[in-house]
Design an enzyme around this catalytic site. Structure first.
Site, PDB file in Angstrom:
ATOM      1  N   VAL A  13      50.018  70.705  24.728  1.00 52.17           N
ATOM      2  CA  VAL A  13      51.183  70.674  23.831  1.00 52.17           C
ATOM      3  C   VAL A  13      50.845  70.247  22.397  1.00 52.17           C
ATOM      4  CG1 VAL A  13      52.932  70.344  25.636  1.00 52.17           C
ATOM      5  CG2 VAL A  13      51.854  68.327  24.581  1.00 52.17           C
TER       6      VAL A  13
ATOM      7  N   SER B 216      60.654  56.293  27.034  1.00 52.37           N
ATOM      8  CA  SER B 216      60.265  55.183  27.923  1.00 52.37           C
ATOM      9  C   SER B 216      61.004  53.929  27.457  1.00 52.37           C
ATOM     10  CB  SER B 216      58.758  54.948  27.821  1.00 52.37           C
ATOM     11  OG  SER B 216      58.421  53.685  28.372  1.00 52.37           O
TER      12      SER B 216
ATOM     13  N   TYR C 237      51.535  54.121  22.343  1.00 52.43           N
ATOM     14  CA  TYR C 237      52.537  54.676  23.276  1.00 52.43           C
ATOM     15  C   TYR C 237      53.954  54.270  22.850  1.00 52.43           C
ATOM     16  CZ  TYR C 237      54.595  55.750  27.877  1.00 52.43           C
ATOM     17  OH  TYR C 237      55.351  56.264  28.913  1.00 52.43           O
ATOM     18  N   ALA C 238      54.133  52.992  22.496  1.00 53.22           N
ATOM     19  CA  ALA C 238      55.462  52.501  22.099  1.00 53.22           C
ATOM     20  C   ALA C 238      55.965  53.256  20.863  1.00 53.22           C
ATOM     21  CB  ALA C 238      55.408  50.998  21.825  1.00 53.22           C
TER      22      ALA C 238
ATOM     23  N   SER D  64      55.087  56.245  19.895  1.00 57.32           N
ATOM     24  CA  SER D  64      55.410  57.638  20.240  1.00 57.32           C
ATOM     25  C   SER D  64      56.763  57.721  20.953  1.00 57.32           C
ATOM     26  CB  SER D  64      54.305  58.249  21.123  1.00 57.32           C
ATOM     27  OG  SER D  64      54.332  57.713  22.441  1.00 57.32           O
TER      28      SER D  64
HETATM   29  P1  NAP Z   1      51.422  61.692  34.880  1.00 60.26           P
HETATM   30  O1  NAP Z   1      51.599  61.592  36.357  1.00 60.26           O
HETATM   31  O2  NAP Z   1      50.202  61.107  34.254  1.00 60.26           O
HETATM   32  O3  NAP Z   1      51.559  63.246  34.455  1.00 60.26           O
HETATM   33  C1  NAP Z   1      51.421  63.602  33.114  1.00 60.26           C
HETATM   34  C2  NAP Z   1      51.683  65.095  32.964  1.00 60.26           C
HETATM   35  O4  NAP Z   1      51.517  65.452  31.576  1.00 60.26           O
HETATM   36  C3  NAP Z   1      50.715  65.957  33.758  1.00 60.26           C
HETATM   37  O5  NAP Z   1      51.399  67.095  34.216  1.00 60.26           O
HETATM   38  C4  NAP Z   1      49.676  66.351  32.716  1.00 60.26           C
HETATM   39  O6  NAP Z   1      49.001  67.560  33.022  1.00 60.26           O
HETATM   40  C5  NAP Z   1      50.555  66.513  31.487  1.00 60.26           C
HETATM   41  N1  NAP Z   1      49.836  66.409  30.217  1.00 60.26           N
HETATM   42  C6  NAP Z   1      49.060  65.382  29.788  1.00 60.26           C
HETATM   43  N2  NAP Z   1      48.558  65.658  28.562  1.00 60.26           N
HETATM   44  C7  NAP Z   1      49.038  66.869  28.213  1.00 60.26           C
HETATM   45  C8  NAP Z   1      48.878  67.704  27.076  1.00 60.26           C
HETATM   46  N3  NAP Z   1      48.109  67.358  26.032  1.00 60.26           N
HETATM   47  N4  NAP Z   1      49.517  68.897  27.064  1.00 60.26           N
HETATM   48  C9  NAP Z   1      50.285  69.271  28.099  1.00 60.26           C
HETATM   49  N5  NAP Z   1      50.461  68.542  29.209  1.00 60.26           N
HETATM   50  C10 NAP Z   1      49.853  67.349  29.260  1.00 60.26           C
HETATM   51  O7  NAP Z   1      52.646  61.011  34.100  1.00 60.26           O
HETATM   52  P2  NAP Z   1      54.113  60.559  34.601  1.00 60.26           P
HETATM   53  O8  NAP Z   1      54.053  59.142  34.989  1.00 60.26           O
HETATM   54  O9  NAP Z   1      54.694  61.574  35.511  1.00 60.26           O
HETATM   55  O10 NAP Z   1      54.871  60.603  33.195  1.00 60.26           O
HETATM   56  C11 NAP Z   1      55.626  61.733  32.765  1.00 60.26           C
HETATM   57  C12 NAP Z   1      56.359  61.352  31.481  1.00 60.26           C
HETATM   58  O11 NAP Z   1      57.200  60.214  31.752  1.00 60.26           O
HETATM   59  C13 NAP Z   1      55.437  60.924  30.341  1.00 60.26           C
HETATM   60  O12 NAP Z   1      55.979  61.356  29.112  1.00 60.26           O
HETATM   61  C14 NAP Z   1      55.460  59.402  30.429  1.00 60.26           C
HETATM   62  O13 NAP Z   1      55.166  58.794  29.191  1.00 60.26           O
HETATM   63  C15 NAP Z   1      56.903  59.172  30.832  1.00 60.26           C
HETATM   64  N6  NAP Z   1      57.136  57.869  31.459  1.00 60.26           N
HETATM   65  C16 NAP Z   1      56.515  57.527  32.623  1.00 60.26           C
HETATM   66  C17 NAP Z   1      56.768  56.277  33.188  1.00 60.26           C
HETATM   67  C18 NAP Z   1      56.139  55.844  34.485  1.00 60.26           C
HETATM   68  O14 NAP Z   1      56.353  54.673  34.868  1.00 60.26           O
HETATM   69  N7  NAP Z   1      55.395  56.669  35.176  1.00 60.26           N
HETATM   70  C19 NAP Z   1      57.639  55.403  32.555  1.00 60.26           C
HETATM   71  C20 NAP Z   1      58.246  55.781  31.362  1.00 60.26           C
HETATM   72  C21 NAP Z   1      57.993  57.034  30.838  1.00 60.26           C
HETATM   73  P3  NAP Z   1      47.687  67.569  33.995  1.00 60.26           P
HETATM   74  O15 NAP Z   1      48.188  67.229  35.388  1.00 60.26           O
HETATM   75  O16 NAP Z   1      47.187  68.953  33.900  1.00 60.26           O
HETATM   76  O17 NAP Z   1      46.758  66.529  33.467  1.00 60.26           O
END
Ligand code: NAP
Length: 244
Positions: free
Chosen positions: A62, A140, A153-154, A156
């Site tokens: 992205v 987040s 991260y914060a 962003s």
């Molecule tokens: P995750 O399991 O690490 O998955 C991240 C996803 O983003 C994967 O599909 C990854 O693709 C994709 N990705 C990473 N870099 C990318 C790039 N440069 N271009 C396109 N795709 C990319 O993360 P998650 O925990 O599900 O988090 C999803 C969202 O929720 C994020 O924005 C995160 O900041 C937010 N969030 C998460 C939490 C939490 O507690 N988990 C809390 C608050 C917010 P690949 O699989 O191909 O690497």
């Protein structure tokens, strides 16, 4: 005719749960991933399940405007429209600010905030002409509270909240809604790698006394993309079990 959702970063975690939720509700699903070695056909099947919907995965970083343009052109050719966009792709590169390198700051900001902008810019133009659409940006709780070790991260995620409100003000007249979701601690690969001691500290501050599941974020993402939320615009919905 089925509506179409585009979910970025849906190869695992929260994005995968969102893609699955929309497919289960009868949406055609376009989703993206970035890593070379994903067993993406299995993920496509998982998202599709028994539903009579079209599901296609696209490899996309992205941060690349060029790739975003190419992939979006393919999606519009295949699906016709995008009715709902979920900007979910995100990364962390945690480090106390004293030791944080410029490249680690900008790679997180460029992926989380820049990626959200890159895709939204391309999709909102079409939604504006269609006079309908819903864009959901995954922020987040850290975007409001800040967190030691997460200056990048914060920033962003705070940017995503402000960006969402600004887009909402620009495009409300065109009937395109923008909302954000601010998850707390959700059990995914992103949080699994944190040390147990840190997880215990976080858990002690969650009123519901447990971590969230990706599906619990997906339910809210579906609500915001559906007509059930037709007068909800420019908001950030916190999904954190009440962090105190
Ligand atoms: P995750 O399991 O690490 O998955 C991240 C996803 O983003 C994967 O599909 C990854 O693709 C994709 N990705 C990473 N870099 C990318 C790039 N440069 N271009 C396109 N795709 C990319 O993360 P998650 O925990 O599900 O988090 C999803 C969202 O929720 C994020 O924005 C995160 O900041 C937010 N969030 C998460 C939490 C939490 O507690 N988990 C809390 C608050 C917010 P690949 O699989 O191909 O690497």
């Amino acid at each position: 005719m089925n509506k179409t959702v585009l979910v970025t970063g849906a190869s695992r975690g929260i994005g995968l749960a969102i893609a699955k939720k929309y497919a289960d509700q009868g949406f055609n699903v376009a989703f993206t991933y970035v890593a070379e070695n994903r067993k993406i056909n299995e993920t496509v099947e998982k998202v599709k399940g028994d539903n009579d919907v079209k599901v296609i995965a696209y490899q996309l970083n992205v941060t690349s405007v060029e790739q975003c343009e190419e992939v979006l052109a393919k999606i519009y050719e295949e699906f016709g429209t995008i009715d709902v966009l979920v900007n979910n792709a995100g990364i962390t590169k945690d480090m106390l600010s004293l030791k944080m390198k410029n490249e680690d700051f900008f790679s997180v900001v460029n992926t989380n905030l820049g990626g959200t902008f890159n895709i939204s810019q391309l999709v909102v133009k079409k939604m504006m002409r269609a006079k309908t659409g819903s864009i959901i940006n995954i922020s987040s709780v850290i975007g409001s509270t800040g967190n030691a070790g997460q200056v990048n991260y914060a920033a962003s995620k705070a940017g995503i909240i402000a960006m969402t409100k600004s887009y909402a003000k620009e495009y409300g007249k065109k009937n395109v809604r923008f909302n954000a979701i601010a998850p707390g601690f959700i059990e995914t690969d992103m949080t699994n790698e944190l040390p147990d001691s840190l997880k215990e500290n976080i858990l002690a501050n969650v009123a519901l006394n447990r971590f969230g599941q990706p599906e619990e974020v997906a339910n809210v993402a579906y609500f915001l993309g559906s007509d059930e939320s037709s007068f909800v615009n420019g908001q950030t919905i916190v999904v954190d079990g009440m962090m105190i």
